[in-house]
Write a protein that holds these residues in place. Structure first.
Motif, PDB file in Angstrom:
ATOM      1  N   PHE A  15       0.838  -1.198   0.000  1.00  0.00           N
ATOM      2  CA  PHE A  15       0.000   0.000   0.000  1.00  0.00           C
ATOM      3  C   PHE A  15       0.868   1.242   0.000  1.00  0.00           C
ATOM      4  O   PHE A  15       0.592   2.215  -0.721  1.00  0.00           O
ATOM      5  N   ASP A  16       1.949   1.216   0.774  1.00  0.00           N
ATOM      6  CA  ASP A  16       2.818   2.383   0.872  1.00  0.00           C
ATOM      7  C   ASP A  16       3.514   2.648  -0.460  1.00  0.00           C
ATOM      8  O   ASP A  16       3.744   3.801  -0.831  1.00  0.00           O
ATOM      9  N   GLU A  17       3.860   1.565  -1.180  1.00  0.00           N
ATOM     10  CA  GLU A  17       4.516   1.731  -2.475  1.00  0.00           C
ATOM     11  C   GLU A  17       3.628   2.498  -3.458  1.00  0.00           C
ATOM     12  O   GLU A  17       4.116   3.283  -4.278  1.00  0.00           O
ATOM     13  N   HIS A  18       2.323   2.295  -3.323  1.00  0.00           N
ATOM     14  CA  HIS A  18       1.398   2.929  -4.248  1.00  0.00           C
ATOM     15  C   HIS A  18       0.918   4.301  -3.767  1.00  0.00           C
ATOM     16  O   HIS A  18       0.211   4.989  -4.508  1.00  0.00           O
ATOM     17  N   THR A  19       1.296   4.694  -2.538  1.00  0.00           N
ATOM     18  CA  THR A  19       0.812   5.983  -1.984  1.00  0.00           C
ATOM     19  C   THR A  19       1.958   6.868  -1.522  1.00  0.00           C
ATOM     20  O   THR A  19       1.873   7.529  -0.489  1.00  0.00           O
ATOM     21  N   GLY A  20       3.081   6.843  -2.249  1.00  0.00           N
ATOM     22  CA  GLY A  20       4.162   7.764  -1.922  1.00  0.00           C
ATOM     23  C   GLY A  20       5.458   7.107  -1.547  1.00  0.00           C
ATOM     24  O   GLY A  20       6.470   7.782  -1.417  1.00  0.00           O
ATOM     25  N   ASP A  21       5.450   5.818  -1.317  1.00  0.00           N
ATOM     26  CA  ASP A  21       6.668   5.080  -0.960  1.00  0.00           C
ATOM     27  C   ASP A  21       7.403   5.751   0.206  1.00  0.00           C
ATOM     28  O   ASP A  21       8.595   5.999   0.156  1.00  0.00           O
ATOM     29  N   THR A  22       6.680   6.045   1.243  1.00  0.00           N
ATOM     30  CA  THR A  22       7.270   6.750   2.392  1.00  0.00           C
ATOM     31  C   THR A  22       8.289   5.909   3.138  1.00  0.00           C
ATOM     32  O   THR A  22       9.195   6.445   3.772  1.00  0.00           O
ATOM     33  N   LEU A  23       8.150   4.592   3.076  1.00  0.00           N
ATOM     34  CA  LEU A  23       9.100   3.733   3.788  1.00  0.00           C
ATOM     35  C   LEU A  23      10.500   3.818   3.203  1.00  0.00           C
ATOM     36  O   LEU A  23      11.489   3.531   3.895  1.00  0.00           O
TER      37      LEU A  23
END
Length: 389
Positions: free
Chosen positions: A357-365
């Motif tokens: 999910f994070d990869e598709h919403t900004g890659d914040t990790l």
């Protein structure tokens, strides 16, 4: 050299044509302002008080006033010792009315200090009752137990042994007050005080009633219903008429004042007629929108959260607050703060899904890895730390 005295009319602040009532009124004001008991240790106030008293002693006496108007201070140069206020002779002046009225409490009881022989209402009684938060909102009936006094059935409230009656007080003659005199620097002051033998009742009991021991009342435990209205606040009182102490000489009973103590609620807080609470919502609900359950004093309410709702968003549930004390049909509102709840435990599958999910919403990790091609400058100053390459 003797101190020059001021004009007596000037001292009292009155005109030379002032009548007796004006003279007394002017002195009453000054005596109240400068009395030594009102100004302990103030030598200047004491001096002004004696000056005003000397002026009043002369101008309140028609003969002395006539002499003063004709000859001034010279008319009394040889009376009681000249040379200042301290040597003036007050023995001929009558201060009874002035000090019996104003300073009775200073000299041990004023002329109005006696207790009235007429009907007097009994004292009020205070007690407390503890209720729940919801009970304060909607109102409740409570039963409290109190020890109240009732008229003795044996003596019918007289306090005297059946077959006998209270006798007229021999000390005050049934007047409830006694007159006494007291020496002051004015001379002899006459005053009035509540009779110490009958305590202002005018009657004494020789043979006391064995049931009430001369009090005229019997104490009994009683259960009283208290109607607590909807919307009452913490610390407010409910007044119950005629449930206080018995009156005297045929007077009515006092009132019972019941102070309400409202328990704290684990979820709700109150301010005036509004209720406040905080409700958690999941990240999925905040992001996608959906229904959540909100607890109110009326029960559970379903609320539809809009997609993209941020944490600390405040919503209003109209008419879900506290009723008005004046009109229980008018209610305040319930204000809810929505807070996104972060889970502290995730399964392996949930973590993997969250990473995707994070990869598709900004890659914040991976935001730190992507800075300058995986490199970052070291922060300036002491205690600097290197970023991992």
């Amino acid at each position: 050299m003797a101190e020059q005295k001021r004009d007596y009319y000037e001292v009292l602040g009155i005109d030379k044509n002032a009548d007796d009532a004006a003279i007394k009124k002017a002195y009453r004001v000054l005596a109240k302002k400068y009395h030594p008991d009102m100004n302990p240790g103030d030598a200047e106030a004491e001096k002004k008080f004696k000056e005003a008293s000397e002026a009043y002693a002369i101008l309140s006496d028609p003969e002395k006033r006539r002499q003063y108007d004709q000859y001034g201070h010279a008319a009394f140069d040889g009376a009681g010792g000249a040379g200042g206020f301290g040597g003036f002779d007050f023995s001929g002046a009558d201060f009874t009315d002035i000090f019996g009225d104003i300073f009775g409490d200073i000299f041990g009881g004023g002329r109005r200090g006696g207790r009235s022989n007429g009907p007097m209402k009994g004292a009020n009684i205070r007690t407390t009752v503890r209720i729940a938060f919801e009970e304060a909102v909607f109102g409740v009936e409570k039963e409290i137990e109190l020890t109240l006094k009732d008229e003795c059935t044996a003596c019918h409230g007289t306090g005297a042994k059946p077959g006998t009656s209270p006798e007229t007080c021999s000390k005050c003659g049934g007047k409830s007050q006694v007159v006494f005199t007291q020496q002051s620097f004015f001379g002899t002051v006459r005053n009035v005080q509540t009779c110490p033998d009958c305590h202002g009742t005018g009657k004494v009991i020789k043979d006391k009633c064995p049931d009430c021991r001369g009090t005229g009342y019997i104490a009994n435990k009683k259960k009283i219903q208290v109607s607590i209205p909807a919307g009452i606040g913490d610390g407010q009182c409910v007044r119950i008429r005629d449930k206080g102490e018995p009156g005297s000489n045929g007077g009515p009973r006092g009132d019972l004042l019941v102070e309400v103590v409202v328990n704290r609620h684990p979820i709700f807080q109150r301010q005036d007629d509004s209720i406040f609470s905080t409700v958690p919502m999941s990240f999925a609900i905040a992001a996608l929108g959906g229904e959540i359950v909100i607890d109110t004093v009326d029960g559970k309410v379903i609320y539809d959260v809009k997609a993209g709702t941020q944490t600390d968003t405040k919503v209003r549930l109209k008419g879900k607050g506290v009723p008005s004390l004046r009109n229980k049909n008018i209610r305040g509102d319930h204000y809810v703060t929505l807070v996104v709840q972060v889970p502290d435990k995730l399964s392996h599958e949930a973590k993997e899904l969250l990473k995707k999910f994070d990869e598709h919403t900004g890659d914040t990790l991976n935001a730190a890895k992507n800075v300058s091609g995986g490199k970052a400058e070291e922060p300036a100053g002491k205690g600097k730390k290197k970023f991992r390459k």
